[in-house]
Enzyme design. Structure first.
Site, PDB file in Angstrom:
ATOM      1  N   GLN A  67       1.861  -4.385  -4.773  1.00 24.43           N
ATOM      2  CA  GLN A  67       1.222  -5.645  -4.384  1.00 24.43           C
ATOM      3  C   GLN A  67       0.095  -5.404  -3.384  1.00 24.43           C
ATOM      4  O   GLN A  67      -1.064  -5.616  -3.679  1.00 24.43           O
ATOM      5  CB  GLN A  67       2.273  -6.604  -3.834  1.00 24.43           C
ATOM      6  CG  GLN A  67       3.291  -7.005  -4.894  1.00 24.43           C
ATOM      7  CD  GLN A  67       4.436  -7.832  -4.328  1.00 24.43           C
ATOM      8  OE1 GLN A  67       4.493  -8.110  -3.137  1.00 24.43           O
ATOM      9  NE2 GLN A  67       5.362  -8.213  -5.184  1.00 24.43           N
ATOM     10  N   ASP A  68       0.437  -4.974  -2.182  1.00 25.89           N
ATOM     11  CA  ASP A  68      -0.567  -4.576  -1.204  1.00 25.89           C
ATOM     12  C   ASP A  68       0.036  -3.481  -0.326  1.00 25.89           C
ATOM     13  O   ASP A  68       1.234  -3.195  -0.430  1.00 25.89           O
ATOM     14  CB  ASP A  68      -1.085  -5.768  -0.380  1.00 25.89           C
ATOM     15  CG  ASP A  68       0.013  -6.627   0.210  1.00 25.89           C
ATOM     16  OD1 ASP A  68       1.195  -6.274   0.071  1.00 25.89           O
ATOM     17  OD2 ASP A  68      -0.309  -7.652   0.828  1.00 25.89           O
ATOM     18  N   PRO A  69      -0.757  -2.819   0.507  1.00 24.47           N
ATOM     19  CA  PRO A  69      -0.238  -1.681   1.268  1.00 24.47           C
ATOM     20  C   PRO A  69       0.872  -2.082   2.235  1.00 24.47           C
ATOM     21  O   PRO A  69       0.987  -3.240   2.643  1.00 24.47           O
ATOM     22  CB  PRO A  69      -1.470  -1.187   2.035  1.00 24.47           C
ATOM     23  CG  PRO A  69      -2.645  -1.701   1.258  1.00 24.47           C
ATOM     24  CD  PRO A  69      -2.199  -3.019   0.706  1.00 24.47           C
TER      25      PRO A  69
END
Length: 227
Positions: A67-69
């Site tokens: 999804q995101d870091p």
């Protein structure tokens, strides 16, 4: 992330694949520099923001989308789900991935959370959003990275070579329409996070199934072994 031409930041095959969104990559670099100028940091560190695109485009056989870091300082390294070798304890999602890896393949649990060997062997570890504000999950969603990573995913799927996309969770499953072109199979299961791993991620055998799909299409399997 420095103000340099795209072909100086990514592997040549990726520079060509991302050419349609080169201006968007430039705009995201400007956004990140503006964040720093305003006193707002971001993760991963600048040189690692486009790290997923430094491995050969033509060699990608597996796509794993995050999804995101990780928003925890020191964790994000520019490859989805991966962390630096010295990170302890591991993020819970990564611990669950390793548990399934051991159960699926019969390998020992890896010694650290660095997934670089996978990336070097043709596994694209791509986050949908490439940066995040520290301690603020999803803070850079909707800022413009989605156009860049959609272009990347579509470019991979459009190649005339086999690929398997491993889609963990509902967010990842929404990417399936982007994979319609080309010879791309997909494996879907719940996300490995502690909230959903017991609802179908454990026991899903994504690693062995991906290799079965690759070899069934005439491609070489991935060597999933980690030190």
């Amino acid at each position: 992330m420095t103000a340099r031409a795209l072909d100086e930041l990514v592997e040549p095959g990726w520079a060509k694949a991302l050419e349609p969104v080169a201006d968007q990559v430039t705009a995201m670099g400007q956004f990140l520099r503006a964040e720093l100028a305003a006193g707002r940091k971001y993760l991963p560190a600048g040189p690692n923001v486009l790290r997923a695109f430094t491995f050969p485009f033509d060699q990608v056989r597996i796509l794993i989308v995050g999804q995101d870091p990780y928003p925890t300082p020191g964790h994000a390294v520019g490859l989805s789900f991966s962390v630096a070798p010295d990170v302890r304890p591991l993020p819970r999602s990564l611990s669950n991935i390793f548990q399934e890896y051991a159960d699926d393949l019969g390998y020992p649990m890896p010694a650290c959370g660095d997934l670089t060997p996978w990336a070097q062997r043709g596994v694209m570890l791509l986050n949908r959003v490439l940066t995040v504000r520290p301690s603020n999950p999803a803070s850079h969603r909707g800022k413009g990275w989605e156009a860049v990573t959609e272009c990347a995913i579509r470019a991979l799927a459009a190649r005339s070579q086999p690929m398997v996309a491993i889609l963990w969770g509902r967010d990842a499953s929404t990417l399936k329409p982007m994979l319609a072109d080309g010879d791309c199979a997909s494996i879907e299961s719940p996300h490995p996070s502690p909230l959903s791993a017991s609802r179908g991620f454990f026991g899903s055998r994504p690693f062995s199934r991906a290799n079965e799909l690759l070899t069934g299409r005439g491609a070489d399997p991935i060597d999933w072994r980690l030190p």
